[in-house]
Design a protein around this motif. Sequence first.
Motif, PDB file in Angstrom:
ATOM      1  N   VAL A  87       0.498  -1.087  -0.055  1.00 25.61           N
ATOM      2  CA  VAL A  87      -0.155   0.038   0.327  1.00 25.61           C
ATOM      3  C   VAL A  87       0.990   1.749  -0.226  1.00 25.61           C
ATOM      4  CG1 VAL A  87      -1.882   1.416   1.563  1.00 25.61           C
ATOM      5  CG2 VAL A  87      -2.265  -1.112   1.132  1.00 25.61           C
ATOM      6  N   PRO A  88       0.467   2.317  -0.399  1.00 28.12           N
ATOM      7  CA  PRO A  88       1.614   3.428  -0.860  1.00 28.12           C
ATOM      8  C   PRO A  88       1.303   4.593  -0.002  1.00 28.12           C
ATOM      9  CG  PRO A  88       0.454   2.596  -2.980  1.00 28.12           C
ATOM     10  CD  PRO A  88      -0.332   1.922  -2.120  1.00 28.12           C
ATOM     11  N   HIS A  89       1.937   5.038   0.292  1.00 26.63           N
ATOM     12  CA  HIS A  89       1.796   5.934   1.781  1.00 26.63           C
ATOM     13  C   HIS A  89       2.765   6.901   1.744  1.00 26.63           C
ATOM     14  CE1 HIS A  89       0.747   1.750   3.499  1.00 26.63           C
ATOM     15  NE2 HIS A  89       0.400   2.761   4.176  1.00 26.63           N
ATOM     16  N   VAL A  90       2.402   8.463   2.061  1.00 24.30           N
ATOM     17  CA  VAL A  90       3.347   9.358   2.603  1.00 24.30           C
ATOM     18  C   VAL A  90       4.256   9.373   2.346  1.00 24.30           C
ATOM     19  CG1 VAL A  90       3.543  11.830   2.116  1.00 24.30           C
ATOM     20  CG2 VAL A  90       0.980  10.621   2.346  1.00 24.30           C
ATOM     21  N   ARG A  91       5.640   9.610   1.662  1.00 25.68           N
ATOM     22  CA  ARG A  91       6.843   9.859   1.365  1.00 25.68           C
ATOM     23  C   ARG A  91       7.242  11.564   1.741  1.00 25.68           C
ATOM     24  NH1 ARG A  91      10.639   6.297  -1.747  1.00 25.68           N
ATOM     25  NH2 ARG A  91       9.949   4.510  -0.795  1.00 25.68           N
ATOM     26  N   THR A  92       6.692  12.106   1.045  1.00 23.16           N
ATOM     27  CA  THR A  92       7.054  13.134   1.016  1.00 23.16           C
ATOM     28  C   THR A  92       6.052  14.432   0.415  1.00 23.16           C
ATOM     29  OG1 THR A  92       8.739  15.145  -0.602  1.00 23.16           O
ATOM     30  CG2 THR A  92       8.911  13.194  -1.915  1.00 23.16           C
ATOM     31  N   ALA A  93       6.509  15.863   0.237  1.00 27.36           N
ATOM     32  CA  ALA A  93       5.595  16.644  -0.771  1.00 27.36           C
ATOM     33  C   ALA A  93       6.178  17.579  -1.139  1.00 27.36           C
ATOM     34  CB  ALA A  93       3.829  16.829   0.668  1.00 27.36           C
ATOM     35  N   ALA A  94       5.309  18.347  -1.709  1.00 21.75           N
ATOM     36  CA  ALA A  94       6.134  19.412  -2.555  1.00 21.75           C
ATOM     37  C   ALA A  94       4.876  21.064  -3.262  1.00 21.75           C
ATOM     38  CB  ALA A  94       6.831  18.544  -3.964  1.00 21.75           C
ATOM     39  N   ALA A  95       4.628  21.918  -2.585  1.00 17.28           N
ATOM     40  CA  ALA A  95       3.936  23.030  -2.515  1.00 17.28           C
ATOM     41  C   ALA A  95       4.621  24.603  -3.535  1.00 17.28           C
ATOM     42  CB  ALA A  95       3.524  22.664  -1.014  1.00 17.28           C
ATOM     43  N   ARG A  96       3.770  24.967  -4.015  1.00 14.23           N
ATOM     44  CA  ARG A  96       4.093  26.417  -4.482  1.00 14.23           C
ATOM     45  C   ARG A  96       2.601  27.471  -4.748  1.00 14.23           C
ATOM     46  NH1 ARG A  96       3.455  22.303  -7.768  1.00 14.23           N
ATOM     47  NH2 ARG A  96       1.494  22.061  -9.551  1.00 14.23           N
ATOM     48  N   LYS A  97       2.573  28.755  -4.748  1.00 15.76           N
ATOM     49  CA  LYS A  97       1.738  28.850  -4.622  1.00 15.76           C
ATOM     50  C   LYS A  97       1.400  29.646  -6.090  1.00 15.76           C
ATOM     51  CE  LYS A  97       3.970  32.387  -0.979  1.00 15.76           C
ATOM     52  NZ  LYS A  97       4.847  33.628  -0.931  1.00 15.76           N
ATOM     53  N   PRO A  98       0.023  30.141  -5.765  1.00 22.79           N
ATOM     54  CA  PRO A  98      -0.198  29.882  -7.270  1.00 22.79           C
ATOM     55  C   PRO A  98      -0.411  30.752  -8.288  1.00 22.79           C
ATOM     56  CG  PRO A  98      -2.450  31.142  -5.440  1.00 22.79           C
ATOM     57  CD  PRO A  98      -1.003  30.672  -4.860  1.00 22.79           C
TER      58      PRO A  98
END
Length: 116
Positions: A87-98
């Motif tokens: 089962v996939p689990h969260v390893r990382t995340a990325a973000a940006r403004k609009p």
Amino acid sequence: MKVVWQLLPALVLAGCAATPAPVVAPPPPAPPPPGLQRLIGQDAAAVTRLLGPASLDRTEGPARQLQFVRPVCVLDVYLYPATPGGVPHVRTAAARKPDGSRIDPGACLSLIVPGR
């Protein structure tokens, strides 16, 4: 002198003999980046319970990307299985403004779900 030339290749190779490298234990897993403690290690169902429906749900090979487009920022959450077929689990995340400029993923998460 002829004997020296005959032994020279053996002496050169003996100098190249590899010494075994010491066995080093892998480092412990890094703590989640600040602000992402609520996401790291969660499965997709837990992420959608926290953030609501994803604006984009994409799978490529074993990886899965959930994208949450909100007025304040866009958060991309990446899930991978710990073992093949798992089962996939969260390893990382990325973000940006609009506008496309960078924002810390933990800060974006706190802007999206401040009271949860």
